[in-house]
Motif scaffolding. Structure first.
Motif, PDB file in Angstrom:
ATOM      1  N   ALA A  63       0.809  -1.219   0.000  1.00 40.79           N
ATOM      2  CA  ALA A  63       0.000   0.000   0.000  1.00 40.79           C
ATOM      3  C   ALA A  63       0.843   1.270   0.000  1.00 40.79           C
ATOM      4  N   ALA A  64       2.164   1.138   0.157  1.00 39.42           N
ATOM      5  CA  ALA A  64       3.030   2.312   0.281  1.00 39.42           C
ATOM      6  C   ALA A  64       3.385   2.893  -1.086  1.00 39.42           C
ATOM      7  N   ASP A  65       3.393   4.216  -1.161  1.00 38.26           N
ATOM      8  CA  ASP A  65       3.846   4.910  -2.358  1.00 38.26           C
ATOM      9  C   ASP A  65       5.329   5.261  -2.277  1.00 38.26           C
ATOM     10  N   VAL A  66       5.774   5.648  -1.079  1.00 36.50           N
ATOM     11  CA  VAL A  66       7.151   6.078  -0.874  1.00 36.50           C
ATOM     12  C   VAL A  66       7.619   5.591   0.493  1.00 36.50           C
ATOM     13  N   LEU A  67       8.865   5.125   0.552  1.00 40.36           N
ATOM     14  CA  LEU A  67       9.494   4.712   1.805  1.00 40.36           C
ATOM     15  C   LEU A  67      10.713   5.589   2.049  1.00 40.36           C
ATOM     16  N   LEU A  68      10.801   6.187   3.234  1.00 40.35           N
ATOM     17  CA  LEU A  68      11.992   6.936   3.643  1.00 40.35           C
ATOM     18  C   LEU A  68      12.772   6.088   4.640  1.00 40.35           C
ATOM     19  N   TRP A  69      14.110   6.070   4.522  1.00 41.30           N
ATOM     20  CA  TRP A  69      14.920   5.133   5.309  1.00 41.30           C
ATOM     21  C   TRP A  69      16.063   5.856   6.001  1.00 41.30           C
ATOM     22  N   ARG A  85      12.291  -7.766   0.143  1.00 48.10           N
ATOM     23  CA  ARG A  85      10.883  -7.350   0.021  1.00 48.10           C
ATOM     24  C   ARG A  85      10.791  -5.880  -0.384  1.00 48.10           C
ATOM     25  N   VAL A  86      11.633  -5.049   0.234  1.00 48.22           N
ATOM     26  CA  VAL A  86      11.632  -3.626  -0.110  1.00 48.22           C
ATOM     27  C   VAL A  86      12.153  -3.419  -1.533  1.00 48.22           C
ATOM     28  N   ALA A  87      13.241  -4.123  -1.886  1.00 48.38           N
ATOM     29  CA  ALA A  87      13.790  -3.990  -3.237  1.00 48.38           C
ATOM     30  C   ALA A  87      12.738  -4.358  -4.287  1.00 48.38           C
ATOM     31  N   LYS A  88      11.998  -5.420  -4.025  1.00 49.07           N
ATOM     32  CA  LYS A  88      10.948  -5.860  -4.943  1.00 49.07           C
ATOM     33  C   LYS A  88       9.917  -4.747  -5.168  1.00 49.07           C
ATOM     34  N   ARG A  89       9.535  -4.071  -4.086  1.00 47.87           N
ATOM     35  CA  ARG A  89       8.547  -2.999  -4.212  1.00 47.87           C
ATOM     36  C   ARG A  89       9.113  -1.777  -4.943  1.00 47.87           C
ATOM     37  N   VAL A  90      10.405  -1.510  -4.730  1.00 51.58           N
ATOM     38  CA  VAL A  90      11.007  -0.397  -5.474  1.00 51.58           C
ATOM     39  C   VAL A  90      10.986  -0.718  -6.958  1.00 51.58           C
ATOM     40  N   TRP A  91      11.373  -1.921  -7.348  1.00 55.65           N
ATOM     41  CA  TRP A  91      11.338  -2.307  -8.762  1.00 55.65           C
ATOM     42  C   TRP A  91       9.930  -2.160  -9.333  1.00 55.65           C
ATOM     43  N   GLU A  92       8.918  -2.384  -8.493  1.00 54.98           N
ATOM     44  CA  GLU A  92       7.526  -2.291  -8.936  1.00 54.98           C
ATOM     45  C   GLU A  92       7.004  -0.862  -8.969  1.00 54.98           C
ATOM     46  N   GLY A  93       7.787   0.095  -8.446  1.00 57.10           N
ATOM     47  CA  GLY A  93       7.368   1.491  -8.547  1.00 57.10           C
ATOM     48  C   GLY A  93       7.274   2.261  -7.252  1.00 57.10           C
ATOM     49  N   MET A  94       7.512   1.630  -6.097  1.00 53.06           N
ATOM     50  CA  MET A  94       7.514   2.385  -4.844  1.00 53.06           C
ATOM     51  C   MET A  94       8.751   3.275  -4.793  1.00 53.06           C
ATOM     52  N   GLY A  95       8.573   4.532  -4.431  1.00 53.27           N
ATOM     53  CA  GLY A  95       9.706   5.427  -4.292  1.00 53.27           C
ATOM     54  C   GLY A  95      10.505   5.125  -3.036  1.00 53.27           C
ATOM     55  N   ALA A 220       9.318  11.311  -5.751  1.00 58.56           N
ATOM     56  CA  ALA A 220       9.537   9.858  -5.748  1.00 58.56           C
ATOM     57  C   ALA A 220       8.259   9.070  -6.008  1.00 58.56           C
ATOM     58  N   HIS A 221       7.123   9.675  -5.750  1.00 62.78           N
ATOM     59  CA  HIS A 221       5.841   8.982  -5.944  1.00 62.78           C
ATOM     60  C   HIS A 221       5.597   8.696  -7.420  1.00 62.78           C
ATOM     61  N   ASN A 222       5.316   7.452  -7.731  1.00 67.57           N
ATOM     62  CA  ASN A 222       4.954   7.046  -9.094  1.00 67.57           C
ATOM     63  C   ASN A 222       3.443   6.847  -9.143  1.00 67.57           C
ATOM     64  N   PRO A 223       2.692   7.732  -9.785  1.00 63.03           N
ATOM     65  CA  PRO A 223       1.231   7.650  -9.769  1.00 63.03           C
ATOM     66  C   PRO A 223       0.653   6.576 -10.680  1.00 63.03           C
ATOM     67  N   LEU A 224       1.505   5.870 -11.417  1.00 64.66           N
ATOM     68  CA  LEU A 224       1.007   4.906 -12.391  1.00 64.66           C
ATOM     69  C   LEU A 224       0.595   3.571 -11.772  1.00 64.66           C
ATOM     70  N   GLY A 225       0.852   3.386 -10.500  1.00 67.85           N
ATOM     71  CA  GLY A 225       0.445   2.141  -9.865  1.00 67.85           C
ATOM     72  C   GLY A 225       1.523   1.072  -9.918  1.00 67.85           C
ATOM     73  N   ARG A 226       1.242  -0.049  -9.314  1.00 68.84           N
ATOM     74  CA  ARG A 226       2.223  -1.116  -9.136  1.00 68.84           C
ATOM     75  C   ARG A 226       2.506  -1.839 -10.450  1.00 68.84           C
ATOM     76  N   TYR A 227       3.766  -1.945 -10.817  1.00 69.07           N
ATOM     77  CA  TYR A 227       4.181  -2.565 -12.071  1.00 69.07           C
ATOM     78  C   TYR A 227       4.757  -3.951 -11.773  1.00 69.07           C
ATOM     79  N   THR A 228       3.893  -4.932 -11.644  1.00 76.22           N
ATOM     80  CA  THR A 228       4.332  -6.282 -11.267  1.00 76.22           C
ATOM     81  C   THR A 228       5.000  -7.019 -12.417  1.00 76.22           C
TER      82      THR A 228
END
Length: 261
Positions: A63-69, A85-95, A220-228
């Protein structure tokens, strides 16, 4: 809908160091989240190392759009499965926005594929952050430079891949310079590294730093949605080739069989 941002904090120094606890009695992660939530277009929550799955469950990351670390002393305590898990979500479009000493985090090194090393010195030096890409969205509303009066020095060489863009370069009172605002893209995910933020100084109370962080979340937000589909590696049958072809020679895989990974 507001941008769903998660601020991940190690939350170790705040528990063990009296100076850090005095500056950030609510924790750095909560201070950063409060700065983000000052913008109605962002809805920021927090997660910490101590929570189950470090607060980064499959459902929450989905459900996250952007993660700050932000991390420093406990990079090695972050579970490898959570890093993947985080890397996978970044590849899919999470900032992903990596802050200060997060340059040595497992997730940043995983996505950069490099040592991410640098020079450093703790001396409470003045940092002058120069805006070298003034038309970049992360620099919106800033002047040509801003000053952080007390900071830890980071110096070149910063062993990261050549960035997509350089937004900021810092100069320190001791003479060193550092590329302090850099962007990359990995898969469909936008990544921003922002240098300031040493825990023994009140950097995350600075209003200009707040502006940079809010700008960065929006960039960083990608508005196009999750790119699985980024994970897929389909074996395309001969009969489905875009142009007619004749199969020639032996092959390793049967029709429709998955390839090796």
């Amino acid at each position: 809908m507001p941008i769903n941002a998660i601020v991940w904090g190690e939350n170790v120094h705040e528990q063990k160091n009296a100076t850090v606890r005095e500056i950030y009695p609510d924790g750095m992660h909560n201070t950063i989240a409060a700065a983000l939530n000052a913008d109605a277009g962002i809805e920021a929550t927090t997660a910490t190392l101590q929570e189950p799955e470090h607060g980064l469950t499959e459902q929450r990351l989905a459900a996250a759009d952007v993660l700050l670390w932000w991390g420093h002393t406990a990079h090695g305590a972050v579970e490898d499965a959570i890093v993947e898990r985080v890397a996978k979500r970044v590849w899919e479009g999470m900032g992903l926005i990596v802050l200060h000493s997060g340059h040595f985090s497992k997730i940043f090194k995983r996505l950069m594929g490099s040592p991410c090393a640098l020079k450093w010195r703790e001396a409470g030096e003045r940092e002058r952050v120069w805006v070298v890409n003034p038309r970049h969205p992360i620099a919106e509303g800033l002047g040509e430079h801003f000053v952080i009066e007390y900071e830890e020095m980071y110096g070149e060489h910063f062993s990261v891949p050549e960035p997509l863009e350089t937004v900021f370069i810092s100069w320190f009172a001791g003479g060193e310079v550092f590329r302090s605002g850099l962007t990359w893209r990995r898969g469909a995910g936008n990544i921003f590294y922002f240098r300031p933020g040493h825990e023994t100084y009140p950097t995350y109370h600075d209003q200009t730093v707040h502006k940079v962080l809010r700008n960065a979340v929006k960039w960083a937000h990608n508005p196009l949605g999750r790119y699985t589909a980024v994970h897929e590696a389909p074996n395309v049958p001969v009969e489905k080739a875009l142009e007619p072809i004749v199969e020639r020679g032996p092959k390793l895989h049967r029709p429709g069989e998955a390839g090796y990974r």
